[in-house]
Design a protein around this motif. Structure first.
Motif, mmCIF file in Angstrom:
data_model
loop_
_atom_site.group_PDB
_atom_site.id
_atom_site.type_symbol
_atom_site.label_atom_id
_atom_site.label_comp_id
_atom_site.label_asym_id
_atom_site.label_seq_id
_atom_site.Cartn_x
_atom_site.Cartn_y
_atom_site.Cartn_z
ATOM 1 N N SER A 8 27.628 4.037 23.388
ATOM 2 C CA SER A 8 27.643 2.635 22.958
ATOM 3 C C SER A 8 28.693 1.846 23.738
ATOM 4 N N PHE A 9 29.773 2.514 24.173
ATOM 5 C CA PHE A 9 30.715 1.850 25.084
ATOM 6 C C PHE A 9 30.010 1.484 26.392
ATOM 7 N N VAL A 10 29.227 2.407 26.906
ATOM 8 C CA VAL A 10 28.495 2.163 28.153
ATOM 9 C C VAL A 10 27.492 1.022 27.966
ATOM 10 N N LEU A 11 26.816 1.017 26.831
ATOM 11 C CA LEU A 11 25.858 -0.065 26.561
ATOM 12 C C LEU A 11 26.568 -1.414 26.487
ATOM 13 N N GLY A 12 27.723 -1.452 25.859
ATOM 14 C CA GLY A 12 28.495 -2.698 25.805
ATOM 15 C C GLY A 12 28.908 -3.170 27.182
ATOM 16 N N ILE A 13 29.267 -2.229 28.068
ATOM 17 C CA ILE A 13 29.636 -2.586 29.440
ATOM 18 C C ILE A 13 28.416 -3.141 30.176
ATOM 19 N N ILE A 14 27.267 -2.508 29.996
ATOM 20 C CA ILE A 14 26.042 -2.978 30.662
ATOM 21 C C ILE A 14 25.679 -4.388 30.201
ATOM 22 N N VAL A 15 25.740 -4.624 28.905
ATOM 23 C CA VAL A 15 25.410 -5.954 28.374
ATOM 24 C C VAL A 15 26.420 -6.988 28.875
ATOM 25 N N ALA A 16 27.694 -6.611 28.948
ATOM 26 C CA ALA A 16 28.719 -7.534 29.441
ATOM 27 C C ALA A 16 28.509 -7.849 30.916
ATOM 28 N N LEU A 17 28.122 -6.861 31.692
ATOM 29 C CA LEU A 17 27.870 -7.112 33.110
ATOM 30 C C LEU A 17 26.658 -8.018 33.307
ATOM 31 N N ILE A 18 25.643 -7.848 32.500
ATOM 32 C CA ILE A 18 24.470 -8.737 32.569
ATOM 33 C C ILE A 18 24.882 -10.166 32.227
ATOM 34 N N TYR A 19 25.706 -10.303 31.186
ATOM 35 C CA TYR A 19 26.168 -11.638 30.800
ATOM 36 C C TYR A 19 27.058 -12.248 31.891
ATOM 37 N N THR A 20 27.843 -11.418 32.562
ATOM 38 C CA THR A 20 28.693 -11.912 33.655
ATOM 39 C C THR A 20 27.841 -12.407 34.816
ATOM 40 N N VAL A 21 26.777 -11.694 35.131
ATOM 41 C CA VAL A 21 25.875 -12.142 36.203
ATOM 42 C C VAL A 21 25.248 -13.486 35.831
ATOM 43 N N ILE A 22 24.829 -13.617 34.584
ATOM 44 C CA ILE A 22 24.259 -14.887 34.117
ATOM 45 C C ILE A 22 25.306 -16.003 34.204
ATOM 46 N N SER A 23 26.550 -15.702 33.850
ATOM 47 C CA SER A 23 27.616 -16.709 33.925
ATOM 48 C C SER A 23 27.898 -17.130 35.357
ATOM 49 N N VAL A 24 27.872 -16.164 36.284
ATOM 50 C CA VAL A 24 28.104 -16.499 37.691
ATOM 51 C C VAL A 24 26.976 -17.382 38.211
ATOM 52 N N ILE A 25 25.749 -17.081 37.814
ATOM 53 C CA ILE A 25 24.623 -17.928 38.212
ATOM 54 C C ILE A 25 24.791 -19.330 37.647
ATOM 55 N N ARG A 26 25.311 -19.437 36.444
ATOM 56 C CA ARG A 26 25.539 -20.761 35.842
ATOM 57 C C ARG A 26 26.639 -21.520 36.558
ATOM 58 N N VAL A 27 27.618 -20.809 37.123
ATOM 59 C CA VAL A 27 28.670 -21.478 37.893
ATOM 60 C C VAL A 27 28.086 -22.038 39.184
ATOM 61 N N ILE A 28 27.227 -21.258 39.825
ATOM 62 C CA ILE A 28 26.659 -21.672 41.103
ATOM 63 C C ILE A 28 25.687 -22.834 40.923
ATOM 64 N N SER A 29 24.806 -22.742 39.945
ATOM 65 C CA SER A 29 23.876 -23.836 39.699
ATOM 66 C C SER A 29 23.856 -24.140 38.208
ATOM 67 N N PRO A 30 24.599 -25.168 37.794
ATOM 68 C CA PRO A 30 24.687 -25.494 36.369
ATOM 69 C C PRO A 30 23.322 -25.860 35.786
ATOM 70 N N PRO A 31 22.956 -25.218 34.679
ATOM 71 C CA PRO A 31 21.648 -25.489 34.083
ATOM 72 C C PRO A 31 21.680 -26.723 33.182
ATOM 73 N N SER A 32 20.492 -27.227 32.867
ATOM 74 C CA SER A 32 20.398 -28.305 31.887
ATOM 75 C C SER A 32 20.561 -27.698 30.495
ATOM 76 N N LYS A 33 20.584 -28.542 29.489
ATOM 77 C CA LYS A 33 20.775 -28.045 28.122
ATOM 78 C C LYS A 33 19.618 -27.148 27.686
ATOM 79 N N ILE A 34 18.415 -27.522 28.065
ATOM 80 C CA ILE A 34 17.243 -26.722 27.680
ATOM 81 C C ILE A 34 17.262 -25.379 28.404
#
Length: 165
Positions: A15-41
């Motif tokens: 479950s520690f490994v799963l938490g790391i995987i989910v956090a890394l996925i969220y980090t990738v999504i956050s980096v994409i949001r930094v590069i191209s800011p999305p609209s509210k929708i």
């Protein structure tokens, strides 16, 4: 059926490994949001998709490791590893991505400035030449076309010596 201590420990560590995987996925999504800011929708849809995906991962994890039972210690371990990665590596990754994005944007602006200036000069030259041609075309259009000779009265081969041979 009860889980043995070995199975519970295994589930806890995975479950520690799963938490790391989910956090890394969220980090990738956050980096994409930094590069191209999305609209509210787009932000809302992206967050909902992330939640559904992480819920699906948690469900599959629970089925695989704890026989489908929801265990407090697995959720606790997953949350600890998620927030540990998100608050350390995630923040560093987002700041680094922001700095790299600004740097690359500045370089591209400096490189593209002369090219854009050259293209604008070429387009203004074309615009100027086209406007001159349009003015000439309007003048020509005003002058009516009058043929030099009436075609129905002319006979071209009357005095043609080449046709006599």
């Amino acid at each position: 059926m009860e889980l043995t201590l070995r199975q519970q420990t295994e589930a806890f560590l995975w479950s520690f490994v799963l938490g790391i995987i989910v956090a890394l996925i969220y980090t990738v999504i956050s980096v994409i949001r930094v590069i191209s800011p999305p609209s509210k929708i787009q932000l809302f849809v992206g967050d909902v998709l992330f939640m559904v995906f992480s819920a699906l991962l948690n469900f599959l994890f629970a089925v695989a490791f704890t026989e489908g039972n929801l265990r407090f210690y697995t959720i606790f371990a997953e949350l600890i590893s998620f927030f540990a990665i998100h608050l350390t590596l995630g923040r560093v990754a987002k700041k680094t991505a922001h700095i790299i994005f600004r740097f690359i944007s500045a370089i591209l602006r400096k490189i593209s400035y002369p090219v854009i200036k050259l293209i604008n000069a070429f387009l203004s030259f074309l615009r100027e030449k086209c406007s001159v041609m349009l003015k000439k075309a309007k003048k020509i259009k005003k002058v009516r076309f009058f043929p030099l000779h009436c075609r129905y009265k002319m006979l071209y081969n009357v005095n043609d010596k080449s046709s006599e041979r």
